[in-house]
Motif scaffolding. Sequence first.
Motif, PDB file in Angstrom:
ATOM      1  N   LEU A   1       0.894  -1.324   0.228  1.00 17.45           N
ATOM      2  CA  LEU A   1      -0.155   0.035  -0.085  1.00 17.45           C
ATOM      3  C   LEU A   1       0.833   1.097   0.112  1.00 17.45           C
ATOM      4  CD1 LEU A   1      -3.090   0.639   0.201  1.00 17.45           C
ATOM      5  CD2 LEU A   1      -2.891   0.862   2.553  1.00 17.45           C
ATOM      6  N   ALA A   2       1.972   1.368   0.675  1.00 17.67           N
ATOM      7  CA  ALA A   2       2.891   2.255   1.000  1.00 17.67           C
ATOM      8  C   ALA A   2       3.493   2.643  -0.289  1.00 17.67           C
ATOM      9  CB  ALA A   2       3.754   2.071   2.197  1.00 17.67           C
ATOM     10  N   GLN A   3       4.111   1.497  -0.971  1.00 18.97           N
ATOM     11  CA  GLN A   3       4.681   1.402  -2.058  1.00 18.97           C
ATOM     12  C   GLN A   3       3.940   2.149  -3.001  1.00 18.97           C
ATOM     13  OE1 GLN A   3       6.307  -2.633  -2.407  1.00 18.97           O
ATOM     14  NE2 GLN A   3       8.091  -1.965  -1.403  1.00 18.97           N
ATOM     15  N   GLY A   4       2.606   1.540  -3.125  1.00 20.30           N
ATOM     16  CA  GLY A   4       1.775   2.115  -4.179  1.00 20.30           C
ATOM     17  C   GLY A   4       1.417   3.596  -4.225  1.00 20.30           C
ATOM     18  N   TRP A   5       1.259   4.290  -2.973  1.00 26.04           N
ATOM     19  CA  TRP A   5       0.896   5.587  -2.990  1.00 26.04           C
ATOM     20  C   TRP A   5       2.411   6.405  -3.251  1.00 26.04           C
ATOM     21  CZ3 TRP A   5      -3.194   7.512  -3.433  1.00 26.04           C
ATOM     22  CH2 TRP A   5      -4.245   7.125  -3.165  1.00 26.04           C
ATOM     23  N   VAL A   6       3.372   5.828  -2.946  1.00 20.31           N
ATOM     24  CA  VAL A   6       4.713   6.474  -3.517  1.00 20.31           C
ATOM     25  C   VAL A   6       4.694   6.668  -4.985  1.00 20.31           C
ATOM     26  CG1 VAL A   6       7.135   6.428  -3.376  1.00 20.31           C
ATOM     27  CG2 VAL A   6       6.071   5.925  -1.330  1.00 20.31           C
TER      28      VAL A   6
ATOM     29  N   ALA B   1       2.131   1.593  -9.536  1.00 21.02           N
ATOM     30  CA  ALA B   1       0.870   1.917  -8.536  1.00 21.02           C
ATOM     31  C   ALA B   1      -0.276   0.834  -8.703  1.00 21.02           C
ATOM     32  CB  ALA B   1       0.441   3.148  -8.899  1.00 21.02           C
ATOM     33  N   THR B   2      -0.398   0.386  -9.929  1.00 22.89           N
ATOM     34  CA  THR B   2      -1.241  -0.591 -10.148  1.00 22.89           C
ATOM     35  C   THR B   2      -1.049  -2.027  -9.716  1.00 22.89           C
ATOM     36  OG1 THR B   2      -1.793   0.327 -12.450  1.00 22.89           O
ATOM     37  CG2 THR B   2      -2.647  -1.837 -12.110  1.00 22.89           C
ATOM     38  N   ARG B   3       0.169  -2.399  -9.840  1.00 25.58           N
ATOM     39  CA  ARG B   3       0.829  -3.828  -9.201  1.00 25.58           C
ATOM     40  C   ARG B   3       0.792  -3.656  -7.829  1.00 25.58           C
ATOM     41  NH1 ARG B   3       4.944  -3.889 -12.978  1.00 25.58           N
ATOM     42  NH2 ARG B   3       6.604  -3.232 -11.594  1.00 25.58           N
ATOM     43  N   SER B   4       0.973  -2.481  -7.047  1.00 28.13           N
ATOM     44  CA  SER B   4       0.906  -2.479  -5.739  1.00 28.13           C
ATOM     45  C   SER B   4      -0.386  -2.582  -5.207  1.00 28.13           C
ATOM     46  CB  SER B   4       1.770  -1.308  -5.044  1.00 28.13           C
ATOM     47  OG  SER B   4       3.045  -1.191  -5.527  1.00 28.13           O
TER      48      SER B   4
ATOM     49  N   LYS C   1      -5.107  -7.942  -2.461  1.00 29.65           N
ATOM     50  CA  LYS C   1      -5.018  -9.557  -2.272  1.00 29.65           C
ATOM     51  C   LYS C   1      -4.673  -9.864  -0.775  1.00 29.65           C
ATOM     52  CE  LYS C   1      -2.883 -13.153  -4.174  1.00 29.65           C
ATOM     53  NZ  LYS C   1      -1.868 -13.506  -5.395  1.00 29.65           N
ATOM     54  N   LEU C   2      -3.544  -9.051  -0.317  1.00 26.58           N
ATOM     55  CA  LEU C   2      -3.051  -9.428   1.151  1.00 26.58           C
ATOM     56  C   LEU C   2      -3.877  -8.788   2.255  1.00 26.58           C
ATOM     57  CD1 LEU C   2       0.653  -8.639  -0.040  1.00 26.58           C
ATOM     58  CD2 LEU C   2      -0.233 -10.784   0.635  1.00 26.58           C
ATOM     59  N   LEU C   3      -4.411  -7.600   2.046  1.00 31.87           N
ATOM     60  CA  LEU C   3      -5.197  -6.797   3.123  1.00 31.87           C
ATOM     61  C   LEU C   3      -6.465  -7.199   3.214  1.00 31.87           C
ATOM     62  CD1 LEU C   3      -3.694  -3.303   3.185  1.00 31.87           C
ATOM     63  CD2 LEU C   3      -3.157  -5.173   4.985  1.00 31.87           C
ATOM     64  N   ARG C   4      -7.146  -7.502   2.007  1.00 26.41           N
ATOM     65  CA  ARG C   4      -8.583  -7.697   1.897  1.00 26.41           C
ATOM     66  C   ARG C   4      -9.489  -6.631   2.863  1.00 26.41           C
ATOM     67  NH1 ARG C   4      -8.352 -14.040   2.552  1.00 26.41           N
ATOM     68  NH2 ARG C   4      -6.989 -14.396   0.495  1.00 26.41           N
ATOM     69  N   GLU C   5      -9.046  -5.382   2.659  1.00 25.36           N
ATOM     70  CA  GLU C   5      -9.576  -4.084   3.342  1.00 25.36           C
ATOM     71  C   GLU C   5     -10.110  -3.367   2.341  1.00 25.36           C
ATOM     72  OE1 GLU C   5      -8.714  -2.653   7.267  1.00 25.36           O
ATOM     73  OE2 GLU C   5      -7.707  -4.637   7.894  1.00 25.36           O
ATOM     74  N   PRO C   6     -11.086  -3.105   1.681  1.00 24.76           N
ATOM     75  CA  PRO C   6     -11.366  -2.361   0.476  1.00 24.76           C
ATOM     76  C   PRO C   6     -11.181  -0.797   0.949  1.00 24.76           C
ATOM     77  CG  PRO C   6     -12.920  -3.884   0.655  1.00 24.76           C
ATOM     78  CD  PRO C   6     -11.983  -4.172   1.837  1.00 24.76           C
ATOM     79  N   SER C   7     -11.819  -0.527   2.212  1.00 26.95           N
ATOM     80  CA  SER C   7     -11.705   1.058   2.640  1.00 26.95           C
ATOM     81  C   SER C   7     -10.160   1.242   2.542  1.00 26.95           C
ATOM     82  CB  SER C   7     -12.249   1.010   3.895  1.00 26.95           C
ATOM     83  OG  SER C   7     -11.519   0.308   4.941  1.00 26.95           O
ATOM     84  N   LEU C   8      -9.192   0.594   2.782  1.00 24.95           N
ATOM     85  CA  LEU C   8      -7.921   0.996   2.801  1.00 24.95           C
ATOM     86  C   LEU C   8      -7.106   1.000   1.365  1.00 24.95           C
ATOM     87  CD1 LEU C   8      -6.164  -0.820   5.855  1.00 24.95           C
ATOM     88  CD2 LEU C   8      -6.724   1.350   5.602  1.00 24.95           C
ATOM     89  N   THR C   9      -7.729   0.035   0.318  1.00 26.73           N
ATOM     90  CA  THR C   9      -6.979  -0.246  -0.866  1.00 26.73           C
ATOM     91  C   THR C   9      -7.733   0.735  -1.985  1.00 26.73           C
ATOM     92  OG1 THR C   9      -8.095  -2.396  -1.156  1.00 26.73           O
ATOM     93  CG2 THR C   9      -5.859  -2.255  -0.109  1.00 26.73           C
ATOM     94  N   LEU C  10      -8.821   0.623  -1.895  1.00 30.26           N
ATOM     95  CA  LEU C  10      -9.796   1.478  -3.019  1.00 30.26           C
ATOM     96  C   LEU C  10      -9.327   2.591  -3.366  1.00 30.26           C
ATOM     97  CD1 LEU C  10     -13.416   0.573  -1.943  1.00 30.26           C
ATOM     98  CD2 LEU C  10     -12.470  -0.083  -4.165  1.00 30.26           C
ATOM     99  N   PRO C  11      -9.000   3.596  -2.546  1.00 30.44           N
ATOM    100  CA  PRO C  11      -8.395   5.097  -2.957  1.00 30.44           C
ATOM    101  C   PRO C  11      -7.220   4.752  -3.716  1.00 30.44           C
ATOM    102  CG  PRO C  11      -9.035   5.144  -0.544  1.00 30.44           C
ATOM    103  CD  PRO C  11      -9.223   3.767  -1.032  1.00 30.44           C
ATOM    104  N   LEU C  12      -6.266   3.814  -3.640  1.00 31.90           N
ATOM    105  CA  LEU C  12      -5.086   3.604  -4.220  1.00 31.90           C
ATOM    106  C   LEU C  12      -5.344   2.806  -5.597  1.00 31.90           C
ATOM    107  CD1 LEU C  12      -2.116   3.642  -4.657  1.00 31.90           C
ATOM    108  CD2 LEU C  12      -1.809   1.380  -3.604  1.00 31.90           C
ATOM    109  N   SER C  13      -6.153   2.109  -5.618  1.00 30.65           N
ATOM    110  CA  SER C  13      -6.775   1.275  -6.718  1.00 30.65           C
ATOM    111  C   SER C  13      -7.342   2.347  -7.834  1.00 30.65           C
ATOM    112  CB  SER C  13      -7.680   0.330  -6.768  1.00 30.65           C
ATOM    113  OG  SER C  13      -7.393  -0.632  -5.704  1.00 30.65           O
ATOM    114  N   ALA C  14      -8.372   3.264  -7.321  1.00 28.99           N
ATOM    115  CA  ALA C  14      -8.813   4.139  -8.102  1.00 28.99           C
ATOM    116  C   ALA C  14      -7.665   5.221  -8.753  1.00 28.99           C
ATOM    117  CB  ALA C  14      -9.961   5.251  -7.387  1.00 28.99           C
ATOM    118  N   ARG C  15      -6.707   5.492  -8.077  1.00 27.04           N
ATOM    119  CA  ARG C  15      -5.776   6.617  -8.348  1.00 27.04           C
ATOM    120  C   ARG C  15      -4.842   5.959  -9.430  1.00 27.04           C
ATOM    121  NH1 ARG C  15      -4.755  10.432 -10.270  1.00 27.04           N
ATOM    122  NH2 ARG C  15      -2.921  11.310 -10.130  1.00 27.04           N
ATOM    123  N   ALA C  16      -4.481   4.688  -9.174  1.00 27.36           N
ATOM    124  CA  ALA C  16      -3.738   3.809  -9.949  1.00 27.36           C
ATOM    125  C   ALA C  16      -4.380   3.708 -11.478  1.00 27.36           C
ATOM    126  CB  ALA C  16      -3.402   2.389  -9.606  1.00 27.36           C
ATOM    127  N   ALA C  17      -5.797   3.382 -11.290  1.00 27.83           N
ATOM    128  CA  ALA C  17      -6.522   3.249 -12.658  1.00 27.83           C
ATOM    129  C   ALA C  17      -6.644   4.796 -13.387  1.00 27.83           C
ATOM    130  CB  ALA C  17      -8.317   3.106 -12.418  1.00 27.83           C
TER     131      ALA C  17
END
Length: 430
Positions: free
Chosen positions: A88-93, A103-106, A112-128
Amino acid sequence: MRKSLIFFLKIGILVAAAVWLAQRPGRVTIEWLDHVAEMPVGIAAILVLLAAWIAATLGRAWRILRNGPGALGRRRHASRREGGFRALAQGWVAATAGDADIATRSAKAAEKLLREPSLTLPLSARAAELRGDESAAAGYYKVMLDKPATELAARRVLLTQAQDRGDRAAALEHARRALELRPKADWPAKALADLEAGGGNWLEADATLAKAQKVKALPKADAGHRRAALLIEEARQAHASGRPDSALQAAQAAFDMDPGRVPAASLLARLLAKAGKHAKATKVLEQAWRLSPHPDLARAWGDSAADQNPLSLVKRYEALLALKPGQADAHFALAEAAIAAKLWGVARSHLEKVREQAPTTRVYRRLADVARVEKGEGPETQAFQNQALSAAADPRWRCSSCGTSHSDWHAVCDECGSVDTITWPKLGRA
Ligand SMILES: [Zn+2]
């Protein structure tokens, strides 16, 4: 150190016990059912120790077997979470650096590892967004809207996107909802007020800012400055639609919030003069002039006079100049009043003062006017006319957001739609 000491102590005890047993020979006999076993004491002692060691080892193995799977699972879970947070941290960097691939890979790894959408959705959206996949980004933001932990973040991004594509209705919806979610944050209030102002709903915009000011979402001075801009437009609108009392009330409120704001003071003075309150109009202009002298205030100074006789106006402008001696805009306004009163010498001497401080187009034009009356279309008049063409342009209202010049002040820039960005340039002014 301590462990090895204990180890040597144990060896010492064993050796001492062995020596002690060797010095006292004897035999141990064990009879069990029909069996008889006989052995030296030393061997029997070793057998007892061996049995104790086997029992202890078996006990330990049993404990590991009993607790093992849970502990192992916990360890694996902790290491997954650690990996997830690292991704997550690497993705935001990477996202901050604009690297769409990492960003997409991270984001995927963190999902997959965290399974906590509220933490990972913002990064997934930004990467997209970074890889230009707008429909995927929109999908992520849609999911974020449904989760309390991520709704506000999604609203902010979607608000900006709606503003960029000029979708006012969608932008208003996001701003209103964001303000509901966080009444004490400054950006939803500012965004909502700007949208309302953009639609010409000055009073609604003012009410939004007043509420934000009340809950301290905006500093008082900041809110006051913005609200004054909205109220000036409200006063203009009321005046244009034949509601003089509402116009006067709004202009007074704008002036009280920001007395140094030129359009507020000049409008209030004109409205007061129209209502026959000339002395009050003069007081307003005096207060504003001391804070920020300006050509618009100088014009309002003459227009709001009860006595419009040209010679009386010259006297009135002399009083304005006396408020801030040497001020170029007062010298210029006085020169114009003198021209209207045909006092050519007076006009020329004040224009010369302006030329020393701010040699822009307007002063050469007026000098040419005076020269024409006194000396006709001679070389002096021609020289001033030429200088008027080559001189620096007179300052104008300018939008600090898009750079467009405006002949009059407005709360909303009609070129770029920004709110409260039209200002008077500081440079080139006395
Ligand atoms: Zn603009």
